[in-house]
Design a protein around this motif. Structure first.
Motif, PDB file in Angstrom:
ATOM      1  N   PRO A   1       0.995  -1.336   0.124  1.00  0.00           N
ATOM      2  CA  PRO A   1      -0.269  -0.171  -0.235  1.00  0.00           C
ATOM      3  C   PRO A   1       0.993   1.842  -0.143  1.00  0.00           C
ATOM      4  N   ALA A   2       1.621   1.231   0.363  1.00  0.00           N
ATOM      5  CA  ALA A   2       2.622   2.505   0.805  1.00  0.00           C
ATOM      6  C   ALA A   2       2.869   2.624  -0.545  1.00  0.00           C
ATOM      7  N   ASP A   3       3.568   1.743  -1.949  1.00  0.00           N
ATOM      8  CA  ASP A   3       3.601   2.417  -2.887  1.00  0.00           C
ATOM      9  C   ASP A   3       2.522   2.783  -4.017  1.00  0.00           C
ATOM     10  N   ALA A   4       1.562   3.032  -3.602  1.00  0.00           N
ATOM     11  CA  ALA A   4       0.677   3.592  -4.038  1.00  0.00           C
ATOM     12  C   ALA A   4       0.769   4.633  -3.254  1.00  0.00           C
ATOM     13  N   THR A   5       0.839   4.856  -1.809  1.00  0.00           N
ATOM     14  CA  THR A   5       0.467   6.514  -1.647  1.00  0.00           C
ATOM     15  C   THR A   5       1.322   7.450  -2.231  1.00  0.00           C
ATOM     16  N   THR A   6       3.103   6.458  -2.503  1.00  0.00           N
ATOM     17  CA  THR A   6       3.892   7.247  -3.022  1.00  0.00           C
ATOM     18  C   THR A   6       3.801   7.746  -4.705  1.00  0.00           C
ATOM     19  N   VAL A   7       2.799   6.960  -5.027  1.00  0.00           N
ATOM     20  CA  VAL A   7       2.448   7.600  -6.057  1.00  0.00           C
ATOM     21  C   VAL A   7       1.491   8.601  -6.085  1.00  0.00           C
ATOM     22  N   VAL A   8       0.735   8.645  -5.422  1.00  0.00           N
ATOM     23  CA  VAL A   8      -0.759   9.386  -5.635  1.00  0.00           C
ATOM     24  C   VAL A   8       0.731  10.879  -4.416  1.00  0.00           C
ATOM     25  N   ASP A   9       1.619  10.759  -3.445  1.00  0.00           N
ATOM     26  CA  ASP A   9       2.532  12.240  -3.603  1.00  0.00           C
ATOM     27  C   ASP A   9       3.113  12.889  -4.619  1.00  0.00           C
ATOM     28  N   ARG A  10       3.130  11.556  -5.400  1.00  0.00           N
ATOM     29  CA  ARG A  10       3.755  12.429  -7.434  1.00  0.00           C
ATOM     30  C   ARG A  10       3.019  12.950  -7.798  1.00  0.00           C
TER      31      ARG A  10
ATOM     32  N   PRO B   1       9.026  15.001  -5.595  1.00  0.00           N
ATOM     33  CA  PRO B   1       9.915  15.182  -6.692  1.00  0.00           C
ATOM     34  C   PRO B   1       9.260  14.369  -7.244  1.00  0.00           C
ATOM     35  N   SER B   2       9.335  14.375  -8.826  1.00  0.00           N
ATOM     36  CA  SER B   2       9.168  13.463  -9.648  1.00  0.00           C
ATOM     37  C   SER B   2       9.032  14.322 -10.909  1.00  0.00           C
ATOM     38  N   ALA B   3       8.795  13.395 -12.178  1.00  0.00           N
ATOM     39  CA  ALA B   3       8.436  13.705 -13.077  1.00  0.00           C
ATOM     40  C   ALA B   3       7.166  13.614 -14.081  1.00  0.00           C
ATOM     41  N   VAL B   4       5.773  13.723 -13.392  1.00  0.00           N
ATOM     42  CA  VAL B   4       4.761  14.110 -13.252  1.00  0.00           C
ATOM     43  C   VAL B   4       4.970  14.453 -14.912  1.00  0.00           C
ATOM     44  N   THR B   5       3.710  14.510 -15.801  1.00  0.00           N
ATOM     45  CA  THR B   5       3.200  15.274 -16.277  1.00  0.00           C
ATOM     46  C   THR B   5       1.648  15.062 -16.464  1.00  0.00           C
ATOM     47  N   TRP B   6       0.778  16.535 -16.578  1.00  0.00           N
ATOM     48  CA  TRP B   6      -0.455  17.332 -16.791  1.00  0.00           C
ATOM     49  C   TRP B   6      -0.531  17.782 -18.155  1.00  0.00           C
ATOM     50  N   GLY B   7      -1.172  16.801 -19.298  1.00  0.00           N
ATOM     51  CA  GLY B   7      -0.711  16.955 -20.549  1.00  0.00           C
ATOM     52  C   GLY B   7       0.101  17.138 -21.076  1.00  0.00           C
ATOM     53  N   ASP B   8       0.595  17.998 -21.307  1.00  0.00           N
ATOM     54  CA  ASP B   8       1.620  18.263 -22.039  1.00  0.00           C
ATOM     55  C   ASP B   8       2.880  19.311 -21.587  1.00  0.00           C
TER      56      ASP B   8
END
Length: 598
Positions: free
Chosen positions: A367-376, A382-389
């Motif tokens: 479950p901690a992995d899913a929480t980490t994804v949500v935090d990103r 810090p992450s390389a998440v993109t929102w649209g372009d």
């Protein structure tokens, strides 16, 4: 005194002493009034020996009843007036202390809010707790010496002047006494600051460890590590106790000197004055006045020692506050505009892709992995998440916070009425959401499903509605005053499941464009969980929603399920397809499925 909602000002962060001086400058009128009242009060204490000497020399010795009555009446009047001044001085210094207390609390809380999610990564929890519990009080106590401290200086000078009218030799003895006391007490004051600072540091570390132990006690017990950590905590607390003894040793010496040196001082001066009276160099009345002057001087000298003690501890506490205030939030260098329309959120490290307007579920083997994804996705890590372009970290943070909300199932609930806890001032469900900040506001997101909405004429209608959507109707009906029922801090007067639904209702009331909910139903029974899943899907229809869960009741309502293994997407599809095609996914949710069937 500072208003609870007022601006506390910009603190001086150059050091502990600068911060204390800033607190004084923030209330100049009250500080000056305290100093004046303290000075007049302490000077008038020395007037009593003078009036007594006049009563002896001009009334008692020659047998003049009128003069004796006059000087005695003046002593009574001065004593009564000084008692009134003492009350004013105490009240004024209490206000100075409380202003410093509230102002420091507000400065620390405002800065903690400004740091936001960066706070736990930059400052230990124990450090924050120690500042809030101990350092704030110590800083406030340090400012209490303003009145008595300044008054002690003025009284010392006044008594010295009065002694000059009696004997130059006695005056020189008094003048030499203060530097001698400073020489004796000064090194102890510096020593106290050193051991006090070390004690506070260790106290902060131990406080943080207590929090960690309390939070992970069940895990430690299950792993068999409870005894190991208990032994480590026992050793650390023993070291802290030993450090506390060192602080107490220095403090006891300072307090002993604060009482002993002035008493010794009094004995020496009185002995010299008695010899002079026996030799006829001074009168009996002057001997009485000298004794009275030196007896009065005991208090200013004690205040000098206490002043150094309190200010030393206050400077240590202020340095800790300043250290916290120097922690700056992570710089927001984003200059790109957020997408004008609801857009895809993509987290490349895990491979999670969140399509706009859909209900997406993250089911992780940890479950901690899913929480980490949500935090990103919520830009809390810090992450390389993109929102649209555009990259999410290229968008100004206020725009991200205005449109993307992370709802943690353990988020804090502050004390207040139920309506205030949920957040009665938030944008009502079904609105356009909180407007984004920046030069160009985004276009309105699609509206939720066309469900029947309550009339806006009722001020609590939206609160009642979101409680219903969170399946928390029973919470509202069980409370004696409904939405006006007072809630304890963290809503401790509710059960765990009730608190979780109140948190969900709060998130639904905010109605963000993107809602990222962490385990929103983990504390609920199967029936309530199914109701929440259905109503959540209905309430968020047309809006982007992500939930982390392994509950089949919630997963079955999701449009898309990402199955994560070791933090990476292993499979994507509907709940039913993953059950049929992914043995790992089926094993992950099988227990929940069996429990739901029972």
């Amino acid at each position: 005194m500072i208003d609870a909602y007022g601006d506390p000002g910009t603190p001086d962060r150059r050091g502990g002493w600068h911060y204390l001086w800033w607190l004084v400058r923030r209330q100049p009128g009250r500080s000056v009034a305290g100093a004046v009242l303290g000075s007049v009060w302490m000077v008038l204490l020395s007037a009593t020996p003078y009036l007594m000497a006049r009563a002896v020399d001009e009334g008692l010795t020659p047998g003049d009843t009128g003069a004796l009555t006059l000087w005695t009446s003046l002593m009574v009047a001065v004593g009564a007036f000084n008692a009134w001044l003492s009350i004013l001085r105490h009240r004024t210094m209490t206000r100075v202390r409380m202003d410093a207390n509230f102002r420091t609390v507000k400065v620390v809380v405002d800065h903690a809010v400004r740091l936001g999610a960066a706070l736990p990564r930059r400052v230990g929890a124990g450090e924050v707790v120690t500042i809030g519990v101990g350092d704030v009080q110590q800083i406030a106590s340090a400012l209490t010496v303003i009145g008595p401290g300044v008054g002690a200086v003025v009284a010392y000078l006044a008594v010295t002047g009065l002694l000059l009218t009696v004997s130059v030799r006695l005056t020189l003895v008094v003048l030499v006494g203060m530097p001698l006391i400073a020489v004796l007490v000064g090194p102890l004051t510096r020593r106290l600051q050193g051991v006090e600072a070390e004690y506070r540091e260790r106290q902060g570390v131990l406080t943080a460890r207590i929090g960690d132990l309390a939070g992970g006690l069940r895990v430690l017990n299950g792993l068999g590590g409870k005894g190991l950590f208990a032994d480590a905590f026992r050793r650390d607390s023993a070291r802290l106790r030993a450090q506390g003894y060192r602080v107490g040793a220095v403090t006891s010496w300072m307090q002993a000197l604060g009482l002993g040196l002035p008493t010794l001082y009094l004995a020496v001066v009185t002995w010299l004055a008695a010899r002079m009276a026996a030799q006829g160099a001074i009168t009996v009345g002057e001997l009485v006045s000298v004794y009275g002057y030196v007896a009065v001087l005991v208090r200013p000298v004690s205040y000098f020692v206490d002043w150094g003690y309190e200010l030393g501890r206050g400077a240590v506490a202020a340095r800790r506050v300043v250290r916290l205030l120097r922690v700056e939030p992570e710089p927001d260098t984003g200059t790109a505009q957020a997408p004008a329309e609801p857009s895809v959120l993509y987290e490349p490290e895990s491979g999670v892709r969140v399509l706009p307007g859909r209900l997406t579920a993250l089911a992780a083997d940890r479950p901690a992995d899913a929480t980490t994804v949500v935090d990103r996705l919520g830009r809390y890590e810090p992450s390389a998440v993109t929102w649209g372009d555009v990259r999410l970290d290229d968008v100004p943070l206020p725009q991200v916070r205005a449109r993307i909300l992370v709802a943690d199932h353990e988020a804090d609930l502050f004390a207040g009425t139920l309506g205030e806890v949920i957040g009665g001032t938030a944008t009502p469900l079904g609105g356009a959401g909180t407007p984004a900040t920046g030069d160009h506001a985004p276009a309105p997101a699609p509206a939720p499903a066309p469900v029947q909405r309550p009339s806006d004429a009722h001020p609590d209608a939206h609160l009642t509605r979101v409680l219903h959507l969170a399946a928390a109707d029973d919470v509202l009906t069980a409370l004696p005053a409904g939405l006006d029922t007072p809630m304890d801090a963290q809503a401790r007067n509710l059960s765990g499941g009730q608190r979780q639904r109140v948190r969900l209702a709060r998130a639904l009331l905010a109605d963000p464009e993107v809602l990222l909910a962490v385990e929103p139903t983990s504390a609920l029974d199967a029936h309530t969980e199914a109701v929440v899943a259905d109503r959540l899907r209905e309430a968020r229809s047309g809006r982007t929603t992500v939930v982390t869960t392994t509950s089949p009741l919630v997963l079955d309502r999701a449009d898309t399920v990402h199955y994560l293994v070791d933090g990476k997407v292993a499979a994507t599809g509907s709940h039913q397809r993953l059950l049929a095609e992914e043995p790992g996914y089926r094993a992950l949710v099988a227990r929940d499925t069996e429990e739901a069937a029972r």
